[in-house]
Structures are given as C-alpha cells and as structure tokens.
Scaffold this motif. Sequence first.
Motif, PDB file in Angstrom:
ATOM      1  N   LEU A  49      37.364  28.841  93.041  1.00  0.00           N
ATOM      2  CA  LEU A  49      36.197  29.696  92.835  1.00  0.00           C
ATOM      3  C   LEU A  49      34.955  28.875  93.166  1.00  0.00           C
ATOM      4  O   LEU A  49      34.518  28.035  92.384  1.00  0.00           O
ATOM      5  CB  LEU A  49      36.153  30.199  91.394  1.00  0.00           C
ATOM      6  N   SER A  50      34.408  29.120  94.354  1.00  0.00           N
ATOM      7  CA  SER A  50      33.285  28.317  94.836  1.00  0.00           C
ATOM      8  C   SER A  50      32.017  29.147  94.951  1.00  0.00           C
ATOM      9  O   SER A  50      31.225  28.987  95.876  1.00  0.00           O
ATOM     10  CB  SER A  50      33.628  27.668  96.178  1.00  0.00           C
ATOM     11  N   VAL A  51      31.835  30.057  93.995  1.00  0.00           N
ATOM     12  CA  VAL A  51      30.610  30.843  93.894  1.00  0.00           C
ATOM     13  C   VAL A  51      29.734  30.245  92.794  1.00  0.00           C
ATOM     14  O   VAL A  51      30.219  29.481  91.958  1.00  0.00           O
ATOM     15  CB  VAL A  51      30.916  32.325  93.581  1.00  0.00           C
ATOM     16  N   PRO A  52      28.428  30.566  92.748  1.00  0.00           N
ATOM     17  CA  PRO A  52      27.568  30.060  91.672  1.00  0.00           C
ATOM     18  C   PRO A  52      28.036  30.562  90.308  1.00  0.00           C
ATOM     19  O   PRO A  52      28.756  31.557  90.201  1.00  0.00           O
ATOM     20  CB  PRO A  52      26.188  30.629  92.027  1.00  0.00           C
ATOM     21  N   SER A  53      27.592  29.877  89.263  1.00  0.00           N
ATOM     22  CA  SER A  53      28.055  30.186  87.908  1.00  0.00           C
ATOM     23  C   SER A  53      27.803  31.634  87.515  1.00  0.00           C
ATOM     24  O   SER A  53      28.642  32.267  86.867  1.00  0.00           O
ATOM     25  CB  SER A  53      27.386  29.248  86.894  1.00  0.00           C
ATOM     26  N   HIS A  54      26.654  32.207  87.917  1.00  0.00           N
ATOM     27  CA  HIS A  54      26.334  33.571  87.492  1.00  0.00           C
ATOM     28  C   HIS A  54      27.210  34.615  88.188  1.00  0.00           C
ATOM     29  O   HIS A  54      27.255  35.771  87.766  1.00  0.00           O
ATOM     30  CB  HIS A  54      24.859  33.886  87.752  1.00  0.00           C
ATOM     31  N   ALA A  55      27.927  34.210  89.255  1.00  0.00           N
ATOM     32  CA  ALA A  55      28.784  35.148  89.985  1.00  0.00           C
ATOM     33  C   ALA A  55      30.257  35.021  89.608  1.00  0.00           C
ATOM     34  O   ALA A  55      31.097  35.755  90.136  1.00  0.00           O
ATOM     35  CB  ALA A  55      28.627  34.933  91.486  1.00  0.00           C
ATOM     36  N   ILE A  56      30.570  34.122  88.699  1.00  0.00           N
ATOM     37  CA  ILE A  56      31.969  33.868  88.340  1.00  0.00           C
ATOM     38  C   ILE A  56      32.643  35.113  87.772  1.00  0.00           C
ATOM     39  O   ILE A  56      33.755  35.477  88.179  1.00  0.00           O
ATOM     40  CB  ILE A  56      32.072  32.699  87.341  1.00  0.00           C
ATOM     41  N   LYS A  57      31.993  35.774  86.832  1.00  0.00           N
ATOM     42  CA  LYS A  57      32.619  36.934  86.201  1.00  0.00           C
ATOM     43  C   LYS A  57      32.863  38.056  87.216  1.00  0.00           C
ATOM     44  O   LYS A  57      33.920  38.691  87.218  1.00  0.00           O
ATOM     45  CB  LYS A  57      31.763  37.446  85.045  1.00  0.00           C
ATOM     46  N   ASP A  58      31.896  38.271  88.099  1.00  0.00           N
ATOM     47  CA  ASP A  58      32.041  39.329  89.105  1.00  0.00           C
ATOM     48  C   ASP A  58      33.200  39.033  90.061  1.00  0.00           C
ATOM     49  O   ASP A  58      33.986  39.931  90.378  1.00  0.00           O
ATOM     50  CB  ASP A  58      30.742  39.490  89.897  1.00  0.00           C
ATOM     51  N   ILE A  59      33.301  37.793  90.522  1.00  0.00           N
ATOM     52  CA  ILE A  59      34.375  37.466  91.467  1.00  0.00           C
ATOM     53  C   ILE A  59      35.728  37.564  90.771  1.00  0.00           C
ATOM     54  O   ILE A  59      36.710  38.011  91.367  1.00  0.00           O
ATOM     55  CB  ILE A  59      34.174  36.079  92.115  1.00  0.00           C
ATOM     56  N   CYS A  60      35.780  37.193  89.500  1.00  0.00           N
ATOM     57  CA  CYS A  60      37.045  37.310  88.753  1.00  0.00           C
ATOM     58  C   CYS A  60      37.450  38.772  88.580  1.00  0.00           C
ATOM     59  O   CYS A  60      38.631  39.110  88.695  1.00  0.00           O
ATOM     60  CB  CYS A  60      36.929  36.617  87.396  1.00  0.00           C
ATOM     61  N   ASN A  61      36.482  39.631  88.321  1.00  0.00           N
ATOM     62  CA  ASN A  61      36.786  41.063  88.225  1.00  0.00           C
ATOM     63  C   ASN A  61      37.294  41.608  89.555  1.00  0.00           C
ATOM     64  O   ASN A  61      38.138  42.503  89.589  1.00  0.00           O
ATOM     65  CB  ASN A  61      35.547  41.843  87.780  1.00  0.00           C
ATOM     66  N   SER A  62      36.811  41.048  90.658  1.00  0.00           N
ATOM     67  CA  SER A  62      37.223  41.512  91.987  1.00  0.00           C
ATOM     68  C   SER A  62      38.634  41.074  92.358  1.00  0.00           C
ATOM     69  O   SER A  62      39.303  41.730  93.156  1.00  0.00           O
ATOM     70  CB  SER A  62      36.242  40.997  93.046  1.00  0.00           C
ATOM     71  N   ILE A  63      39.096  39.966  91.775  1.00  0.00           N
ATOM     72  CA  ILE A  63      40.393  39.409  92.202  1.00  0.00           C
ATOM     73  C   ILE A  63      41.500  39.548  91.162  1.00  0.00           C
ATOM     74  O   ILE A  63      42.649  39.226  91.459  1.00  0.00           O
ATOM     75  CB  ILE A  63      40.257  37.920  92.580  1.00  0.00           C
ATOM     76  N   LYS A  64      41.179  40.033  89.963  1.00  0.00           N
ATOM     77  CA  LYS A  64      42.165  39.968  88.891  1.00  0.00           C
ATOM     78  C   LYS A  64      43.452  40.724  89.195  1.00  0.00           C
ATOM     79  O   LYS A  64      44.537  40.323  88.768  1.00  0.00           O
ATOM     80  CB  LYS A  64      41.564  40.446  87.566  1.00  0.00           C
TER      81      LYS A  64
END
Length: 330
Positions: free
Chosen positions: A77-92
């Motif tokens: 996960l190489s996105v900024p900290s504030h985008a972590i939750k969003d990217i996790c929701n996209s890939i779960k």
Amino acid sequence: MGGIAFLGAGSFGTALAVMLAKKGANVDIWDRKEEVIEDINVKRENIKYLPNIIIPSNVKALSDLNKVIKDNKYIVLSVPSHAIKDICNSIKEFITEDKIVISIAKGIDEVSEKRLSEVIEETLQISGVAVLSGPSHAEEVALDIPTTVVVSSKHMEYAKEVQDLFMTNKFRVYTNDDIIGVEIGGAVKNIIALAAGISDGIGYGDNTKAALMTRGMSEIVRIGMKIGGRRETFYGLTGMGDLIVTCTSMHSRNRRAGILIGKGVATDEACKEIGMVVEGVKACRAFYNLSSKLEVSMPITEALYKVLFNGLDPKYGVYDLMTRDKKDEV
C-alpha cells in the motif's frame, strides 16, 4: 519469490519497485492516473513523482485493481496515509489469505486516530500487516544509495518474509516486533520536520534546528510510549533515524513545505507548491488532538498546530516555546 504489487505510483513506492525489479522481481504498479501509467509503460519513467529515474522493463503499470492484486502475492500500500482506508475499501473483496499486505505510509488515521496497520486490518479483515519504515528518501533508494530501514508486524513471520523480499546489498532491512513504536515514530517525525523547515524559512540557524530535533525526539517518545511503543524503538531507525533525515534533507517534502511557510507562504499554497502530500500537516492535527485526549505534553506540535491552523506567526510560535516555564531536561 511471489509477484509484487504497489498500489499507488508515488515516489517511494516507485523507488522500491525499481529496486525490486533490479533484484529480479516482476513488479506491477497500480495507479488511477492514466498519464502516470503511460509514462511508466512507454517512457519508462514516472515523470510526475520520480523524474529522471529509468524504470526497468519488468515493472508494469496498470489501472485494473483486481488484476494487479490477483496476480501478486505481496500487496504494498503505497498511497498517502489519508488514502489508506479508501484503498482498503476498494480492494477488500480481492484480498485472500495467501496475500501479504505491506504498508509504507507514515501517519495515523485522522478520523479514528488509529494506527494505519489497525485501519488496514479492520478494513480488510485480516489478522496482520507488515509495516516498512525508516530513513529512506525515494530519490536515494532509486539511485541505489545505501539505505537502512525496519519492518514490523504483529506476526513476525510476515516481517521476516518482507525482510527477505526487500533486502539487497544497498538496502538493509532490520526487523522489530514493536509495531506500535515503528508506526508512531514514522508518523510524528513528519511534524518535527515541518517545524524544522519553518525554522529554516524564518532564517534561524543550526542551534534552533538542533533544539527542535532534540526536543521533538522527546515528544515522539512521550506520545509513543503512552500509546504502547517501546522507548528503545524511538531511538532506532523509525524514530531518530527518520527524524534526522527528514529534518535535514531537501528531499524532505515536509521540510521544504516548512521552509515556504516560514517565509510567509500560506499552508495550503506551500503544500500545493510541493506538489505531493505533505504528511506533517495532517499528522500535526491528528497528534494535537490525540495528545490533548491522552494528556501528553507536545509543545512543538501544539505550537505548529497554531501556526498551521490558527494563523499564528511562526516567530511568535518560537517565542512561546522559548518562554515556557523553566523545567529539568529529563
């Protein structure tokens, strides 16, 4: 070695991808921006985030998130900290038990005030994540300049596997089972680096920066131990090491943004001029609120918060720090 996917084509993720490709790994990079994908695949360069670095042919950029995850074992996960939750929701829905998730972001979730590994585990519903941190500017990693970092996890078998994955003769990886300390050290140092940059922008000297770094280290230790980290972790790579490199280098976007703010540029404009996420701004607000709740003294963080969000003149912020009640150092 299983395949490796980087979700986000930022500078550090791209640098690590280049390093792993040179090691012989097949690497996929996912990003939302079509121009970044085209630059990587056609021009063999990430012009926006890591210019002037040739990207090996065994690095591919894609826009298909499902395919990138399906084809690879290691998901970085190489996105900024504030985008972590969003990217996790996209890939779960794509994450399976055979995947190892690795976070290279530095910060905490501003809404929940949870560490990023906690956010990742809860959102993806997995039992562990590996965290890679330490003093490692992307520009130097990409040029094979000797660098040393640390990896941690609740499950140290993950950390050791990631250690083997990333280790080269120019990129040394230590393990540390104190995941709280590793994450907090990497997050708070951005706040101090921003303050150090402001000091430089005002025109103060080495004395001032040494004071900020040393007393900033005390803030890292205080809040980190309150949350549950170990003191010795903060005097290692993810605390002291990261603090030194981020406060002193012009590669540091936090320091560069701070210099602009110290010269009178508004916070939003300074961040816009840097062109990439300045993690210290969000970290400052998050740790200011968290330290208030936990009743932990973080005077540099408090002064920086007033400068960034309340319009305090940086010189007055320094004056407030210098004229606090006298006290023992330890």
